[in-house]
Design a protein around this motif. Structure first.
Motif: not given
Lengths: 363, 344
Positions: A51, A76-77, A81-83, A85, A103, A150-151, A154
Motif C-alpha cells: 500500500r 495512487p491515481n 503503478t496498478a494494484l 486486489f 483506467g 484492467r490493471a 493503464v
C-alpha cells in the motif's frame, strides 16, 4: 506494446499506526522488469508495504522511489503503478470491457479508442467473447484475468498483486501461476507479488523478500532462499525443515558441529557461529535418507510414527523424544511402506545448515 | 407456505397468516376503500336543506317571541302553527340525516384553477425538497458508510438519530425560531449589520418556500440518509480504491462506482422523502403560518375540516396518492431498479 517496467526502491521506509509498528525501517530494491515476491505470514506487514508503494499509505519515515522518482505526496491515481486486489474488486455493474477500459476512461480516452484498447487486452488474457458479460457471470479464473487486463490497461510500470490467487482452487491456482508468469514475461512490467503461500512465491518469482513481524528477514533468489536461508524463520517458513537444537561444539572450514539431545551433528556454518553458541541445525526432508549401509556424516535414530502418501512422494514421520523428523521418499512403488520401529536416518553435512537459535515460523 | 408450516408448525403459521391478512385488510384495504368510496359520491342539496331548517327554526323563535310579547294574540293558534312547523322540521331533518347520495366523478373533475395550481406547485416543491435532501444526504451517507472510522461513524449516526427523539412538530418549531422575523438567523445578521430588528428591517425567510424546504429536508433527512447508507455500506471499499488506483478523480469514482451501487438506496430515499413532503401538513402549516401559499395537504385539510366537504377532500387525497404512486414507478424507471431491489 506496454511501457517497460521500472525499479522500485524503498529507502529507509517504515510505517507506524499509533503505537503499532507495521513495518520497521526497511531498505529494499526491486529491479525493473523482475517478478518480485514479498512472502510472509498474515500480519507481517507485507500488505502495508504494497500500500505504500501503490500510494494508499504514506510511509512514516523514508522514501518510496519508482523509476528514480520520489513518490512522496503523489496519490495512487498518479503513480505508475496498478494494484490487483485480493478480492479483485472488479466493478460488478460494468461489463467486462468497461472494467478493463476504466483506467482509460479516467484518463479521458475516447470511447472508440477505449474499446479498441480494451479488446486488445481482452485478447491478451484470452477472454475474447466475454467482453459484454458482467463480472458476476464469469468464473473465478476469468474474473482473475479481467482484473489483470484492467490493471494492465493503464500501462503501469509496476504491477502490484495482493494475493490475487488465494480465492481460487488448487488446479486453477497452478494454472494462473503459469499465466501470470507468462504475462509478466510478455509485458516486461515489474511485478510485485504479495503472498503467504511459499509455493506460489517459489514457482513464480525471480527474487523473494521474506518478512516477519514488520521486518524483512531475507531478500534473495528462490534457490538461495531455499538452500541458504538466513534465519531460522526463513528456513522454516519456506518449505519443510527438520530442526535439531544444540550448542556449537566445534568449528572448522565453514562447518560446525552441534552437540545436542540428538547427538553430534555437522553442518555448514554459514553465519560463522562461535563455539558455545546456541544453534539450530536445519535439514530438508528430501535430503534425508534411511541408512542402508551407506555412510553419511550425520546419523539420527528415530521411531517410525506415520506414513502419508502424497502421490509422487511419500512423507514419513518419525519420532525421537519430542522432536518429529520428516523424510521425503520418492515414490518408486510403495516407498517406505514396510518401515517400522526404530530406524537410522542420515544426511550429509553439506545438506545441513547451522544457524543461530531463533524464532521459527509457526505452522 | 409448506416450508413455513414445516418450520413453525400449524398454529404459528396460522397466526402469521392471520396477522398479515388482518394488517393488509385493516390497515391498507379498508381505509383506502372507504376513502375511494367517499370520493365517488356527492350529497345532493344538503346545504339548501339545512338552510331551510335554519329558517324554520328562526320562524319558531319569532312566533314564540310574538306569543310572549304581544298580549292580545291568539295563543292556541300560534301554538298550533309552531307545532306544525316543528313537524315540518322533523321531516326535513330526517331527510338531512339520510342524504341522497349520488355517485359521480365530479369530485375529481371539479378541481378549481387555484386548487390545481396549488396541487402542481406542491408536486414541484416536493420534488425540489427531494433533490435538496438527496444532495445533502448522499455525502453524509457516504461519509458515515465509507470514510469515517467505526467510532466516528457511530458518533455521526447518533448525531443523526438524536434529533429524532424529539417530536417532529418541535423540530419544525426549532426551525421556525431560527428563521422567524426576529429569529436566530436575523439576529445574527444584525450583528453583521445586514438587518435591523428595531426598525423592522429583517429578511422574511418564512415568506419564501425556502423556509419550508429547509425544515422539510431537516425533518425527513433520515429517510434519505438511511437507505443510501445501507446500500453504500455494502460497497466494497476495494472498489473505490481500485477506481482511484486506476487514476479516477473523486467525482468519477462517485459517478461510476459509488452512485451506481447506491441506486436502490437513492431510489428508496427519494420515494420516501417525496411522499413525506408531498403529504406533509405540519411543516408548511407551522413554517408559513399563511404568509406564503398553501401546500396541497393544507388544501385537503381545509376540504375536510373547513368546507366540511369530505367527498372532495377524499378525492383530492386520492389524487395525491395516485401522483405519489406514479412517482414511485417513475423513480424505479429512472434508476432502473426493480421492486426487489427496493424491498431489500
Amino acid at each position: 506494446m506496454i511501457a517497460k517496467g521500472k525499479n522500485v526502491v524503498l529507502d529507509g521506509v517504515s510505517m507506524v499506526f499509533g503505537d503499532f509498528t507495521a513495518v520497521q525501517e526497511t531498505d529494499l530494491e526491486i529491479r525493473a522488469g523482475e517478478f518480485f515476491s514479498i512472502l510472509g505470514p498474515s500480519g507481517c506487514g507485507k500488505t502495508t508495504i504494497l500500500r505504500m508503494i501503490s500510494g494508499f499509505l504514506e510511509p512514516t519515515t523514508g522514501r518510496v522511489l519508482i523509476g528514480g522518482d520520489d513518490m512522496a505526496g503523489i496519490g495512487p491515481n498518479r503513480r505508475p503503478t496498478a494494484l490487483i486486489f485480493q478480492n479483485l474488486a472488479l466493478f460488478p455493474l460494468m461489463p467486462v470491457w468497461e472494467n478493463v477500459a476504466f483506467g482509460l476512461e479516467a484518463r479521458g480516452v475516447s470511447k472508440s479508442k477505449r474499446r479498441e484498447r480494451a479488446m486488445e487486452l481482452i485478447d491478451l488474457v484470452a477472454l475474447r467473447g466475454q467482453e459484454e458479460k458482467l463480472p458476476g457471470d464469469l468464473s473465478g479464473g476469468q474474473r482473475q484475468r479481467v482484473a489483470i487486463a484492467r490493471a494492465l490497461a493503464v500501462e503501469p510500470a509496476v504491477l502490484l498483486l495482493d494475493e490475487p490467487l488465494s480465492a481460487l482452487d488448487l488446479k486453477l491456482r497452478q494454472h494462473m501461476r503459469a499465466e501470470l508468469k507468462d504475462i509478466q514475461r510478455k509485458t516486461g512490467v515489474t511485478f510485485i507479488y504479495i503472498t503467504h503461500d511459499q509455493g506460489e512465491a517459489l514457482t513464480m518469482s525471480d527474487r523473494i523478500a521474506v518478512m516477519n513481524q514488520g521486518r524483512v528477514e531475507q531478500v534473495d533468489t528462490t534457490d538461495v532462499l531455499y538452500d541458504d536461508p538466513a534465519t531460522p524463520f526463513v528456513a522454516t517458513f519456506v518449505g519443510e525443515q527438520n530442526v535439531f537444537r544444540g550448542k556449537v561444539a566445534e568449528v572448522a572450514d565453514g562447518f560446525a558441529v552441534i552437540e545436542g539431545p540428538d547427538g553430534s551433528l555437522r553442518g555448514r556454518n554459514r553465519s560463522s557461529l562461535a563455539r558455545g553458541a546456541e544453534a539450530m541445525v536445519f535439514v530438508r526432508p528430501e535430503r534425508m535418507q534411511f541408512l542402508n549401509g551407506a555412510a553419511l556424516d550425520n546419523v539420527v535414530s528415530a521411531n517410525v510414527d506415520r506414513r502419508d502418501l502424497e502421490g509422487p512422494f511419500v512423507n514419513l514421520f518419525l519420532k525421537r523424544d519430542d522432536n518429529e523428523i520428516m523424510v521425503h521418499l520418492t515414490n518408486s512403488g510403495a516407498a517406505g511402506r514396510d518401515l517400522e520401529g526404530e530406524q537410522r536416518i542420515g544426511f550429509a553435512a553439506t545438506d545441513a545448515l547451522v544457524l543461530p537459535a531463533g524464532e521459527l515460523a509457526r505452522d | 407456505m409448506n416450508a413455513l408450516v414445516r418450520t413453525y408448525g400449524r398454529t404459528l403459521t396460522g397466526l402469521f397468516v392471520f396477522l398479515t391478512t388482518a394488517w393488509v385488510i385493516g390497515m391498507i384495504v379498508i381505509p383506502q376503500l372507504f376513502m375511494v368510496e367517499r370520493s365517488l359520491w356527492v350529497r345532493q342539496e344538503s346545504t339548501q336543506l339545512s338552510l331551510q331548517i335554519d329558517r324554520l327554526y328562526n320562524d319558531i323563535s319569532l312566533l314564540r317571541f310574538d306569543a310572549q310579547a304581544a298580549p292580545d294574540i291568539d295563543k292556541p293558534a300560534v301554538e298550533n302553527k309552531i307545532s306544525k312547523i316543528e313537524e315540518q322540521i322533523a321531516e326535513l331533518e330526517a331527510q338531512e340525516k339520510t342524504p341522497q347520495k349520488v355517485y359521480t366523478l365530479s369530485n375529481y373533475t371539479r378541481m378549481s384553477g387555484l386548487h390545481f395550481k396549488i396541487f402542481v406547485r406542491t408536486i414541484i416543491y416536493a420534488a425540489m425538497v427531494t433533490v435538496l435532501a438527496l444532495i445533502v444526504c448522499y455525502p453524509i451517507a457516504f461519509a458515515v458508510a465509507q470514510v469515517a472510522t467505526p467510532q466516528a461513524a457511530a458518533f455521526l449516526m447518533l448525531g443523526l438519530i438524536v434529533p429524532y427523539a424529539i417530536n417532529e412538530l418541535l423540530r419544525v418549531y426549532a426551525w421556525l425560531m431560527i428563521l422567524d422575523y426576529q429569529g436566530v438567523l436575523n439576529t445574527m445578521l444584525q450583528w453583521v449589520g445586514v438587518t435591523n430588528l428595531a426598525k423592522h428591517e429583517w429578511i422574511p425567510f418564512l415568506e419564501s418556500p425556502g423556509a419550508v424546504f429547509v425544515a422539510m429536508v431537516y425533518a425527513y433527512i433520515l429517510f434519505m440518509v438511511f437507505p443510501i447508507y445501507n446500500t453504500l455500506e455494502t460497497l466494497d471499499r476495494n472498489q473505490l480504491e481500485a477506481a482511484r488506483d486506476l487514476g479516477a478523480p473523486t467525482w468519477r469514482i462517485h459517478w461510476r462506482v459509488a452512485i451506481p451501487h447506491a441506486k436502490p438506496g437513492i431510489a428508496v430515499g427519494c420515494i420516501m422523502t417525496f411522499m413525506l413532503s408531498a403529504g406533509s401538513y405540519a411543516v408548511p402549516q407551522i413554517m408559513t403560518r399563511g404568509t406564503s401559499g398553501d401546500w396541497f395537504s393544507q388544501t385537503i385539510y381545509r376540504q375536510f375540516f373547513e368546507s366540511n366537504n369530505w367527498n372532495v377532500g377524499a378525492a383530492y387525497a386520492f389524487t395525491l396518492l395516485i401522483v405519489c404512486i406514479v412517482f414511485i414507478f417513475l423513480m424505479m424507471l429512472v434508476f432502473r431498479v426493480g421492486v426487489r431491489d427496493i424491498a431489500r
